[in-house]
Design a protein around this motif. Structure first.
Motif, PDB file in Angstrom:
ATOM      1  N   ALA A   1       0.842  -1.216   0.000  1.00 17.47           N
ATOM      2  CA  ALA A   1       0.000   0.000   0.000  1.00 17.47           C
ATOM      3  C   ALA A   1       0.866   1.251   0.000  1.00 17.47           C
ATOM      4  O   ALA A   1       0.549   2.251  -0.658  1.00 17.47           O
ATOM      5  N   LEU A   2       1.978   1.190   0.750  1.00 18.00           N
ATOM      6  CA  LEU A   2       2.877   2.331   0.777  1.00 18.00           C
ATOM      7  C   LEU A   2       3.514   2.549  -0.593  1.00 18.00           C
ATOM      8  O   LEU A   2       3.671   3.692  -1.054  1.00 18.00           O
ATOM      9  N   VAL A   3       3.857   1.429  -1.264  1.00 15.53           N
ATOM     10  CA  VAL A   3       4.436   1.540  -2.613  1.00 15.53           C
ATOM     11  C   VAL A   3       3.408   2.167  -3.571  1.00 15.53           C
ATOM     12  O   VAL A   3       3.739   3.043  -4.407  1.00 15.53           O
ATOM     13  N   LYS A   4       2.145   1.713  -3.471  1.00 10.20           N
ATOM     14  CA  LYS A   4       1.102   2.281  -4.326  1.00 10.20           C
ATOM     15  C   LYS A   4       0.963   3.779  -4.097  1.00 10.20           C
ATOM     16  O   LYS A   4       0.790   4.563  -5.046  1.00 10.20           O
TER      17      LYS A   4
ATOM     18  N   PRO B   1      -4.565   6.827 -15.166  1.00  9.88           N
ATOM     19  CA  PRO B   1      -5.637   6.337 -14.283  1.00  9.88           C
ATOM     20  C   PRO B   1      -5.087   5.650 -13.030  1.00  9.88           C
ATOM     21  O   PRO B   1      -3.966   5.139 -13.018  1.00  9.88           O
ATOM     22  N   GLY B   2      -5.904   5.590 -12.003  1.00 11.18           N
ATOM     23  CA  GLY B   2      -5.473   4.997 -10.725  1.00 11.18           C
ATOM     24  C   GLY B   2      -5.215   3.517 -10.825  1.00 11.18           C
ATOM     25  O   GLY B   2      -4.289   2.969 -10.191  1.00 11.18           O
ATOM     26  N   PHE B   3      -6.063   2.815 -11.684  1.00 19.22           N
ATOM     27  CA  PHE B   3      -5.868   1.365 -11.748  1.00 19.22           C
ATOM     28  C   PHE B   3      -4.514   1.050 -12.374  1.00 19.22           C
ATOM     29  O   PHE B   3      -3.920   0.023 -12.085  1.00 19.22           O
ATOM     30  N   VAL B   4      -4.071   1.958 -13.295  1.00 17.42           N
ATOM     31  CA  VAL B   4      -2.761   1.742 -13.912  1.00 17.42           C
ATOM     32  C   VAL B   4      -1.655   1.910 -12.859  1.00 17.42           C
ATOM     33  O   VAL B   4      -0.698   1.121 -12.804  1.00 17.42           O
ATOM     34  N   ASN B   5      -1.776   2.939 -12.049  1.00 21.01           N
ATOM     35  CA  ASN B   5      -0.791   3.142 -10.955  1.00 21.01           C
ATOM     36  C   ASN B   5      -0.754   1.943 -10.011  1.00 21.01           C
ATOM     37  O   ASN B   5       0.317   1.489  -9.584  1.00 21.01           O
ATOM     38  N   ASN B   6      -1.943   1.424  -9.697  1.00 22.39           N
ATOM     39  CA  ASN B   6      -1.982   0.258  -8.795  1.00 22.39           C
ATOM     40  C   ASN B   6      -1.340  -0.954  -9.450  1.00 22.39           C
ATOM     41  O   ASN B   6      -0.653  -1.754  -8.788  1.00 22.39           O
TER      42      ASN B   6
ATOM     43  N   ILE C   1       1.012  -0.898 -11.730  1.00 20.94           N
ATOM     44  CA  ILE C   1       2.466  -0.687 -11.738  1.00 20.94           C
ATOM     45  C   ILE C   1       3.058  -0.944 -10.356  1.00 20.94           C
ATOM     46  O   ILE C   1       4.110  -1.593 -10.215  1.00 20.94           O
ATOM     47  N   ALA C   2       2.387  -0.455  -9.319  1.00 20.30           N
ATOM     48  CA  ALA C   2       2.883  -0.645  -7.950  1.00 20.30           C
ATOM     49  C   ALA C   2       2.920  -2.121  -7.588  1.00 20.30           C
ATOM     50  O   ALA C   2       3.861  -2.621  -6.950  1.00 20.30           O
ATOM     51  N   ALA C   3       1.850  -2.882  -8.002  1.00 21.05           N
ATOM     52  CA  ALA C   3       1.815  -4.321  -7.699  1.00 21.05           C
ATOM     53  C   ALA C   3       2.934  -5.049  -8.416  1.00 21.05           C
ATOM     54  O   ALA C   3       3.610  -5.924  -7.826  1.00 21.05           O
ATOM     55  N   LYS C   4       3.128  -4.694  -9.710  1.00 24.62           N
ATOM     56  CA  LYS C   4       4.220  -5.336 -10.438  1.00 24.62           C
ATOM     57  C   LYS C   4       5.578  -4.984  -9.835  1.00 24.62           C
ATOM     58  O   LYS C   4       6.483  -5.839  -9.752  1.00 24.62           O
ATOM     59  N   LEU C   5       5.723  -3.727  -9.459  1.00 25.98           N
ATOM     60  CA  LEU C   5       6.997  -3.292  -8.871  1.00 25.98           C
ATOM     61  C   LEU C   5       7.261  -4.034  -7.561  1.00 25.98           C
ATOM     62  O   LEU C   5       8.373  -4.544  -7.325  1.00 25.98           O
ATOM     63  N   THR C   6       6.252  -4.120  -6.726  1.00 26.23           N
ATOM     64  CA  THR C   6       6.419  -4.819  -5.440  1.00 26.23           C
ATOM     65  C   THR C   6       6.744  -6.282  -5.667  1.00 26.23           C
ATOM     66  O   THR C   6       7.639  -6.857  -5.041  1.00 26.23           O
ATOM     67  N   SER C   7       5.978  -6.901  -6.569  1.00 27.24           N
ATOM     68  CA  SER C   7       6.194  -8.323  -6.838  1.00 27.24           C
ATOM     69  C   SER C   7       7.565  -8.567  -7.449  1.00 27.24           C
ATOM     70  O   SER C   7       8.258  -9.534  -7.103  1.00 27.24           O
ATOM     71  N   GLY C   8       7.963  -7.659  -8.342  1.00 25.87           N
ATOM     72  CA  GLY C   8       9.262  -7.841  -8.995  1.00 25.87           C
ATOM     73  C   GLY C   8      10.427  -7.725  -8.011  1.00 25.87           C
ATOM     74  O   GLY C   8      11.383  -8.517  -8.063  1.00 25.87           O
ATOM     75  N   ILE C   9      10.355  -6.728  -7.121  1.00 23.60           N
ATOM     76  CA  ILE C   9      11.430  -6.555  -6.117  1.00 23.60           C
ATOM     77  C   ILE C   9      11.507  -7.767  -5.206  1.00 23.60           C
ATOM     78  O   ILE C   9      12.587  -8.296  -4.926  1.00 23.60           O
ATOM     79  N   ALA C  10      10.324  -8.237  -4.765  1.00 21.61           N
ATOM     80  CA  ALA C  10      10.308  -9.391  -3.862  1.00 21.61           C
ATOM     81  C   ALA C  10      10.859 -10.628  -4.549  1.00 21.61           C
ATOM     82  O   ALA C  10      11.618 -11.418  -3.951  1.00 21.61           O
ATOM     83  N   THR C  11      10.444 -10.800  -5.831  1.00 24.49           N
ATOM     84  CA  THR C  11      10.942 -11.971  -6.572  1.00 24.49           C
ATOM     85  C   THR C  11      12.447 -11.889  -6.768  1.00 24.49           C
ATOM     86  O   THR C  11      13.161 -12.895  -6.625  1.00 24.49           O
ATOM     87  N   TYR C  12      12.920 -10.697  -7.090  1.00 22.29           N
ATOM     88  CA  TYR C  12      14.363 -10.528  -7.315  1.00 22.29           C
ATOM     89  C   TYR C  12      15.145 -10.801  -6.018  1.00 22.29           C
ATOM     90  O   TYR C  12      16.180 -11.484  -6.028  1.00 22.29           O
ATOM     91  N   LEU C  13      14.649 -10.297  -4.920  1.00 18.99           N
ATOM     92  CA  LEU C  13      15.308 -10.546  -3.634  1.00 18.99           C
ATOM     93  C   LEU C  13      15.295 -12.031  -3.285  1.00 18.99           C
ATOM     94  O   LEU C  13      16.261 -12.568  -2.731  1.00 18.99           O
ATOM     95  N   GLN C  14      14.190 -12.712  -3.640  1.00 21.45           N
ATOM     96  CA  GLN C  14      14.112 -14.148  -3.366  1.00 21.45           C
ATOM     97  C   GLN C  14      15.095 -14.921  -4.226  1.00 21.45           C
ATOM     98  O   GLN C  14      15.691 -15.912  -3.780  1.00 21.45           O
ATOM     99  N   GLU C  15      15.262 -14.462  -5.494  1.00 21.80           N
ATOM    100  CA  GLU C  15      16.248 -15.112  -6.360  1.00 21.80           C
ATOM    101  C   GLU C  15      17.658 -15.003  -5.774  1.00 21.80           C
ATOM    102  O   GLU C  15      18.435 -15.965  -5.774  1.00 21.80           O
TER     103      GLU C  15
END
Length: 419
Positions: free
Chosen positions: A213-216, A228-233, A235-249
């Motif tokens: 939520a903070l990232v969004k 639009p807001g849904f686009v921002n959300n 992007i934020a979800a992809k960004l959060t997921s991507g960072i987490a996945t990268y850190l897990q890798e």
């Protein structure tokens, strides 16, 4: 101990007085016999009276002569300062020197000492004594009491000062940059840094996931108002997921490029820390600021107080760890001494060698000790001490002088009558 000495001296004084009275009484008896014979000769001419008179007269002379000789050793006869009397009081210096030389020459020499030293078997005596449980308990109790007393009466400022000085000397030679670098090197060698990195990666990944939520919010604040807001959300979800996945890798792959870069940078930093003059200067300055002489003294005081309190508490307990350890060590030593003949032989050989060596090395000091001890006594005190020790036996000289003098007088009188 002092009461025992006084009791012994009183007994010796009583014995001396008794024997003096015996010798003096024999002299008085001879005097009465002599006077009686003189009186009888005025009215009688019996032959035996002359012989008895001669015996008594010579006995008186012998008694007086030996009384003078014995008394002259310790006192002035009848208090008169006759030359060469009161010999011991006037000659205490030479007596001390001669006594010291006599003991050294006749007792503390190699020929006299060797037979006694060679018979020393203290290890067997110690083993037989220590094998008894009551003796072990006594030794442990006395050692604990002595150690406790030593700690209680110890000079705290001296001990803390010693600890502080030695700590300062030790720390002066410590290069803090090398210590830190070697510590990091050990961490890397053991792979502990990998666990730290995995821990940090896991914590960051969880933080990112938990704060989507903070990232969004941040993405929305930085996005254009036309998006639009849904686009921002999205992007934020992809960004959060991507960072987490990268850190897990990174966390799961031991050969990940980021992990290799981290290890390489850590190795470079460790080497820089060890060789860099700047790091050395900064860490030395930090060490000197933290470990001033005043702070070292304070740290040493705290260490000693805690150590002292802990040891005293342990020594005061009946079944403390320290007492159990000491008791166990003594029991093991006793068993070893009992069973190991070679060990006993080595210990006895060491004791004999050192006893022989140190006694012979310090014979001169022993003679000097005797000489100085006797020489430092008051002359009258020395005279009284010696009279108490040998005066009783010297009274037999007076008794023998009386009897021998009488026999010689009787013999001379008899010979004169025959001629």
């Amino acid at each position: 101990m002092k009461s025992e000495i006084r009791s012994t001296d009183a007994l010796k004084a009583a014995q001396l007085k008794k024997h003096k009275a015996l010798a003096t009484g024999l002299f008085l008896l001879m005097t009465l016999v002599f006077l009686g014979c003189v009186y009888l000769l005025k009215s009688r001419t019996d032959l035996w009276i002359g012989y008895v008179k001669a015996f008594a007269e010579a006995a008186m002379v012998g008694a007086l002569a030996d009384w003078f000789a014995v008394t002259a050793l310790f006192h002035h006869p009848m208090g008169l300062p006759i030359p060469h009397t009161n010999l011991i009081e006037h000659s205490k210096k030479s007596i001390g020197d001669n006594l010291g030389n006599f003991v050294v020459s006749n007792f503390l020499n190699a020929k006299t000492l060797r037979p006694y030293i060679e018979r020393l078997e203290l290890s067997s005596v110690a083993a037989a004594w220590l094998i008894k449980p009551q003796n072990v308990e006594l030794l442990v109790t006395e050692a604990s009491r002595l150690l406790k007393r030593m700690i209680e009466t110890s000079d705290a400022p001296m001990i803390t000062g010693f600890i502080a000085r030695k700590a300062g000397e030790l720390l002066d030679g410590v290069r803090l940059n090398e210590v830190v670098a070697n510590g990091l090197g050990l961490i890397v060698q053991r792979g502990d840094h990998e666990r730290v990195l995995n821990f940090v990666l896991g914590k960051v990944r969880n933080y990112v996931m938990d704060n989507e939520a903070l990232v969004k919010q941040r993405v929305k604040e930085q996005s254009h108002f036309l998006i639009p807001g849904f686009v921002n959300n999205y992007i934020a979800a992809k960004l959060t997921s991507g960072i987490a996945t990268y850190l897990q890798e990174i966390e799961k792959d031991p050969q990940h490029k980021i992990r290799k870069d981290f290890n390489r940078q850590l190795a470079v930093f460790t080497e820089t820390l060890k060789t860099s003059p700047e790091w050395q200067r900064d860490l030395e300055s930090l060490k000197n600021d933290l470990l001033t002489p005043q702070k070292l003294e304070q740290y040493a005081g705290d260490i000693w107080q805690r150590l002292q309190a802990q040891v005293l508490q342990d020594l005061s307990a009946e079944d403390s760890a320290l007492r159990r350890y000491f008791k166990k060590s003594v029991e093991e030593l006793a068993v070893s001494l009992q069973q190991d003949a070679e060990m006993r032989t080595k210990i006895d050989r060491w004791i004999r060698y050192n006893a022989y060596y140190y006694i012979l090395r310090n014979t001169k000091q022993a003679g000097t000790l005797i000489s100085n001890t006797v020489g430092n006594w008051e002359g009258k005190e020395l005279s009284n001490k010696l009279e108490l020790e040998v005066g009783k036996d010297l009274q037999f000289i007076r008794i023998n002088g009386t009897l021998v003098g009488g026999m010689v007088g009787l013999l001379i009188y008899t010979i004169s009558r025959l001629l």
